[in-house]
Scaffold this motif. Sequence first.
Motif, PDB file in Angstrom:
ATOM      1  N   THR A  27       1.053 -16.212 -25.224  1.00 36.88           N
ATOM      2  CA  THR A  27       0.887 -14.759 -25.288  1.00 36.88           C
ATOM      3  C   THR A  27       0.790 -14.141 -23.900  1.00 36.88           C
ATOM      4  N   ARG A  28      -0.018 -14.727 -23.032  1.00 42.69           N
ATOM      5  CA  ARG A  28      -0.166 -14.172 -21.674  1.00 42.69           C
ATOM      6  C   ARG A  28       1.124 -14.317 -20.880  1.00 42.69           C
ATOM      7  N   ASN A  29       1.847 -15.386 -21.103  1.00 42.61           N
ATOM      8  CA  ASN A  29       3.132 -15.584 -20.437  1.00 42.61           C
ATOM      9  C   ASN A  29       4.097 -14.478 -20.868  1.00 42.61           C
ATOM     10  N   CYS A  30       4.136 -14.188 -22.141  1.00 43.86           N
ATOM     11  CA  CYS A  30       4.967 -13.110 -22.685  1.00 43.86           C
ATOM     12  C   CYS A  30       4.608 -11.789 -22.004  1.00 43.86           C
ATOM     13  N   TRP A  31       3.331 -11.455 -22.001  1.00 45.36           N
ATOM     14  CA  TRP A  31       2.839 -10.201 -21.433  1.00 45.36           C
ATOM     15  C   TRP A  31       3.178 -10.104 -19.948  1.00 45.36           C
ATOM     16  N   SER A  32       2.931 -11.162 -19.200  1.00 50.58           N
ATOM     17  CA  SER A  32       3.184 -11.152 -17.751  1.00 50.58           C
ATOM     18  C   SER A  32       4.658 -10.949 -17.438  1.00 50.58           C
ATOM     19  N   ASN A  33       5.526 -11.622 -18.173  1.00 47.60           N
ATOM     20  CA  ASN A  33       6.956 -11.479 -17.918  1.00 47.60           C
ATOM     21  C   ASN A  33       7.471 -10.108 -18.339  1.00 47.60           C
ATOM     22  N   TYR A  34       6.891  -9.528 -19.391  1.00 46.32           N
ATOM     23  CA  TYR A  34       7.265  -8.162 -19.783  1.00 46.32           C
ATOM     24  C   TYR A  34       6.916  -7.194 -18.656  1.00 46.32           C
ATOM     25  N   LEU A  35       5.691  -7.307 -18.141  1.00 45.81           N
ATOM     26  CA  LEU A  35       5.274  -6.442 -17.033  1.00 45.81           C
ATOM     27  C   LEU A  35       6.121  -6.683 -15.787  1.00 45.81           C
ATOM     28  N   ASP A  36       6.358  -7.952 -15.446  1.00 48.25           N
ATOM     29  CA  ASP A  36       7.150  -8.280 -14.256  1.00 48.25           C
ATOM     30  C   ASP A  36       8.557  -7.715 -14.348  1.00 48.25           C
ATOM     31  N   PHE A  37       9.149  -7.778 -15.531  1.00 50.13           N
ATOM     32  CA  PHE A  37      10.503  -7.236 -15.711  1.00 50.13           C
ATOM     33  C   PHE A  37      10.524  -5.735 -15.414  1.00 50.13           C
ATOM     34  N   ARG A  39       8.269  -3.906 -13.812  1.00 43.94           N
ATOM     35  CA  ARG A  39       7.903  -3.641 -12.417  1.00 43.94           C
ATOM     36  C   ARG A  39       9.103  -3.852 -11.504  1.00 43.94           C
ATOM     37  N   CYS A  40       9.797  -4.956 -11.728  1.00 41.56           N
ATOM     38  CA  CYS A  40      10.979  -5.282 -10.925  1.00 41.56           C
ATOM     39  C   CYS A  40      12.032  -4.183 -11.055  1.00 41.56           C
ATOM     40  N   GLN A  41      12.280  -3.750 -12.286  1.00 40.44           N
ATOM     41  CA  GLN A  41      13.249  -2.674 -12.530  1.00 40.44           C
ATOM     42  C   GLN A  41      12.841  -1.407 -11.782  1.00 40.44           C
ATOM     43  N   LYS A  42      11.575  -1.073 -11.857  1.00 41.93           N
ATOM     44  CA  LYS A  42      11.065   0.150 -11.239  1.00 41.93           C
ATOM     45  C   LYS A  42      11.211   0.099  -9.717  1.00 41.93           C
ATOM     46  N   ALA A  52      19.830  -6.786 -10.922  1.00 41.59           N
ATOM     47  CA  ALA A  52      20.229  -8.042 -11.576  1.00 41.59           C
ATOM     48  C   ALA A  52      19.158  -9.138 -11.482  1.00 41.59           C
ATOM     49  N   PRO A  53      18.441  -9.282 -10.356  1.00 40.31           N
ATOM     50  CA  PRO A  53      17.406 -10.330 -10.309  1.00 40.31           C
ATOM     51  C   PRO A  53      16.313 -10.149 -11.368  1.00 40.31           C
ATOM     52  N   CYS A  54      16.135  -8.950 -11.854  1.00 37.89           N
ATOM     53  CA  CYS A  54      15.113  -8.677 -12.868  1.00 37.89           C
ATOM     54  C   CYS A  54      15.476  -9.285 -14.222  1.00 37.89           C
ATOM     55  N   GLU A  55      16.743  -9.588 -14.423  1.00 36.79           N
ATOM     56  CA  GLU A  55      17.187 -10.120 -15.709  1.00 36.79           C
ATOM     57  C   GLU A  55      16.494 -11.430 -16.061  1.00 36.79           C
ATOM     58  N   LYS A  85      -0.083  -2.017 -16.238  1.00 38.13           N
ATOM     59  CA  LYS A  85       0.229  -1.349 -14.969  1.00 38.13           C
ATOM     60  C   LYS A  85       1.638  -1.739 -14.541  1.00 38.13           C
ATOM     61  N   ILE A  86       2.529  -0.777 -14.644  1.00 40.61           N
ATOM     62  CA  ILE A  86       3.925  -1.039 -14.249  1.00 40.61           C
ATOM     63  C   ILE A  86       4.203  -0.266 -12.981  1.00 40.61           C
TER      64      ILE A  86
END
Length: 86
Positions: A27-37, A39-42, A52-55, A85-86
């Motif tokens: 669950t935490r892995n899911c949440w962290s990668n959702y936020l990281d994606f 954040r990276c896009q932003k 593209a690296p955000c993919e 926090k994004i």
Amino acid sequence: MAEDLKTKLENYRTAPFDARFPNQNQTRNCWSNYLDFHRCQKVLSAKGADTAPCEWYGRVYKSLCPTSWIQKWDEQREEGIFPGKI
């Protein structure tokens, strides 16, 4: 390095092992990668750079997270009530 990233994305099957999340509950892995994606896009969009690296993060969270969670979080982000926090 760009070719290496492209090769990794093409050969991507499922989320690789992440030492930060050694337990079965991902669950935490899911949440962290959702936020990281997102954040990276932003950040990269603000700089005018290629996102593209955000993919990588996108593929990982999409393979780990239930679809209903993703839909809920996307709706919350659109409404401005997302708790992360994004």
